[in-house]
Every structure is written in C-alpha cells, then in structure tokens.
Design an enzyme around this catalytic site. Sequence first.
Site, PDB file in Angstrom:
ATOM      1  N   ASP A 288       0.827  -1.210   0.000  1.00  0.00           N
ATOM      2  CA  ASP A 288       0.000   0.000   0.000  1.00  0.00           C
ATOM      3  C   ASP A 288       0.858   1.256   0.000  1.00  0.00           C
ATOM      4  O   ASP A 288       0.422   2.317  -0.464  1.00  0.00           O
ATOM      5  CB  ASP A 288      -0.930   0.017   1.223  1.00  0.00           C
ATOM      6  CG  ASP A 288      -2.043  -1.020   1.118  1.00  0.00           C
ATOM      7  OD1 ASP A 288      -2.312  -1.491  -0.007  1.00  0.00           O
ATOM      8  OD2 ASP A 288      -2.633  -1.365   2.176  1.00  0.00           O
ATOM      9  N   GLU A 289       2.077   1.128   0.530  1.00  0.00           N
ATOM     10  CA  GLU A 289       2.976   2.283   0.620  1.00  0.00           C
ATOM     11  C   GLU A 289       4.131   2.178  -0.380  1.00  0.00           C
ATOM     12  O   GLU A 289       5.179   2.802  -0.207  1.00  0.00           O
ATOM     13  CB  GLU A 289       3.492   2.416   2.057  1.00  0.00           C
ATOM     14  CG  GLU A 289       2.354   2.689   3.043  1.00  0.00           C
ATOM     15  CD  GLU A 289       2.817   2.743   4.496  1.00  0.00           C
ATOM     16  OE1 GLU A 289       4.041   2.869   4.716  1.00  0.00           O
ATOM     17  OE2 GLU A 289       1.960   2.657   5.398  1.00  0.00           O
ATOM     18  N   SER A 290       3.920   1.357  -1.423  1.00  0.00           N
ATOM     19  CA  SER A 290       4.850   1.230  -2.564  1.00  0.00           C
ATOM     20  C   SER A 290       6.184   0.582  -2.224  1.00  0.00           C
ATOM     21  O   SER A 290       7.158   0.734  -2.969  1.00  0.00           O
ATOM     22  CB  SER A 290       5.104   2.611  -3.206  1.00  0.00           C
ATOM     23  OG  SER A 290       3.883   3.167  -3.667  1.00  0.00           O
TER      24      SER A 290
END
Length: 351
Positions: A288-290
């Site tokens: 979700d935070e790459s």
Amino acid sequence: MKEQETSEADGTSSSVTAEHGIDNQESKEDDSELAHSPLDVKENIKHKFLVEMPDDFFQFWSFCQSICQQNTLELFKASLGLQLVGPFELLDQTQKKSKPKEKSDNLLTQWRFYYDPPEFQTVMVGDLSKGYHIGYFRDAPNEMPAFVGSNTESEGCVLTPLSDNLFSAVSQLLSVTVKKVDPFKKSQLTSLKKQLEDWANKNGILIEPQNQILKKRKKLMVAKTFYECGIVVPVDKKTKVGYREIPETSANIKKICKKIVESQNLSEQNKNSDSLQELVTYVQYANDESDYGMGLELGLDLLAFGGEVFHPTILHLLGVAYELLERKEFSVILKAHLNNRRRLATAKTGN
C-alpha cells in the site's frame, strides 16, 4: 525415474531421460505443437521462454559450433559432464530444421528444478543425480541477465553467482576441474580452456573472476533472501520507498516454515501458520505504501524453503509483487512451475 547409464569417467549421466527434458522417442501424434514460431531465432526463443537471451548466449553457441557442429549440445559432456539444454535445444532444433518434441506448455518447466525461482533459467545441466545446473539469473524479464549462476538441487536452494557470461563461467569450471584429473585429460582440458578464452578475447568478451561478480551483486542487492543471491528492486534514493525489511529474521522465518511443514494435522497447521499470516499482512501494508520489495522477498523465501503447503501463499505474494514491479512474465513462469513442481535430481533430497 528412468534408469540412466553412467559415465565411468566423471560419474555423470551419459544420456538424459525424457523425464528431465529431452525426449529420445518420437512425439505422440496427439501432442500439441509448439506455438507459432517467429522466423527470427532470437524472437523465437523470446516467444517460447518469455525472456530475451543475451549476446553471450548466441556467441557461446557459435563458439561451440566452431569446435563441434554435429553434436554441439554435448560438447562439454566428456570434459565437464555438462550438456547444453533449454534455449540451446531450441536453437539446435531451429538450425537443424528438426521437428520439436516438446509441447508448447512444457517449455517453461522443461528444465526447471525444484527450487528454481522464475528469475532463473537453466541453460546447462550436469550431474543429474544431484540436480546440478547452470543458468541465467535476471532481476526483471525485460532486462538482460544479472549473472550466470549455479544450483545443486540435492543441496538446497542456494543460487551461486559464477560470472556475468557463459564463457567466464565455463572457464572457471575448467580451471577447477583441471586440478582434479589425470595428466592426459588435463592436457585436453587445458587446450579446450585456451580455445574458449582465445575465442572470448577475440570477440571482446571479458573473463572475470567470480569474486568480482559477487562484489558487483552485493552492491545492488536490497535483500539476501534464502537464495543468497539477493533481489534488486527500484528504491527511491531520497525517500527510500521501494523496499522495507521483513519484521522477522531469516532464521525465525525458517523456523516458522519448518513448524508449518511438519504439522501433524490441519488444525495444527492452521495454528502454526498464524505467524506467517501476520507477515503476509505486513506485506500488504508495505504494498500500500509502494514498498514492493518486501512481498517479493517473502514470496521467494517461501519458494526457496519448499513445500506444497506454501504454494497458495507464494502465488499470492509473488503474483502481486510481479504485477506491481511490472514483471508479469515471471508470474506466468511461476504458475507453470507450481503446477508441475518436481525434483529433477535422481537422489532423494530434503528441504
């Protein structure tokens, strides 16, 4: 496993069974043909194996043919116990204009040994009783190989970088082997080594020592993985976004996996899987935070550990990682492998 004849000289198989990838019998009439083949040989191989072969692959084939045109695939059989396979077989069939004997859906798994990740592609096999093989390792399917490496299936998952090209890798193997043989064979190997290195030098191909390759690889790696050859993913230099560490040591992940594999029943297995599911949840947060590297690392660790119980989790973790990292071809290879995952070593092996 079919019984194999054994060479007295080096203890390796003198013929490779159909079970391992080369079918010495005529194909059955109902076998599906290979998918439509592009006329250009490079595109043909890319079409079948989903990755493009580097220049040294074709140069190595030219060198081998310059020494032995009739039985090129077995040029190194007597000297090193090695046989050229995989893309080399397709290249050989193309030049001889012979009818391919492999189904199109078998090529991706034809020489895929038990622990091989999608990033690794076998091009040579040695002692099949141990599952020794050599191939290209690439970090992304649209990139040229990062190195030429080897694995011995009976010894586990570790992939050992040898060189950045086939000439250098085979030169190293010849250097090691020449120290162990009798004077007559030593002379033959020395002559072959000189031919190989002269051809490489003439064509501008570097013969580098293994330690140089290992140093280069370590500088690029963001995580070691159970394979020990590491992974490489894009990481922003300023924000550090792209990879975050798994919040558990490698030793503990192995303990978790061992408990799951050795569970006596489904209830115990589910209980022992709680710790792994927690790590999978951390991967989802990271995605979700790459920070896509975490899922790639954990998925490859599970593949390297071995065990059918992990296959659904591996497909999920690596499927998502390859999608996010734009390495979709590896997902295709992974699915084919897990659908037909088997040990090619003739000796019994453990995790």
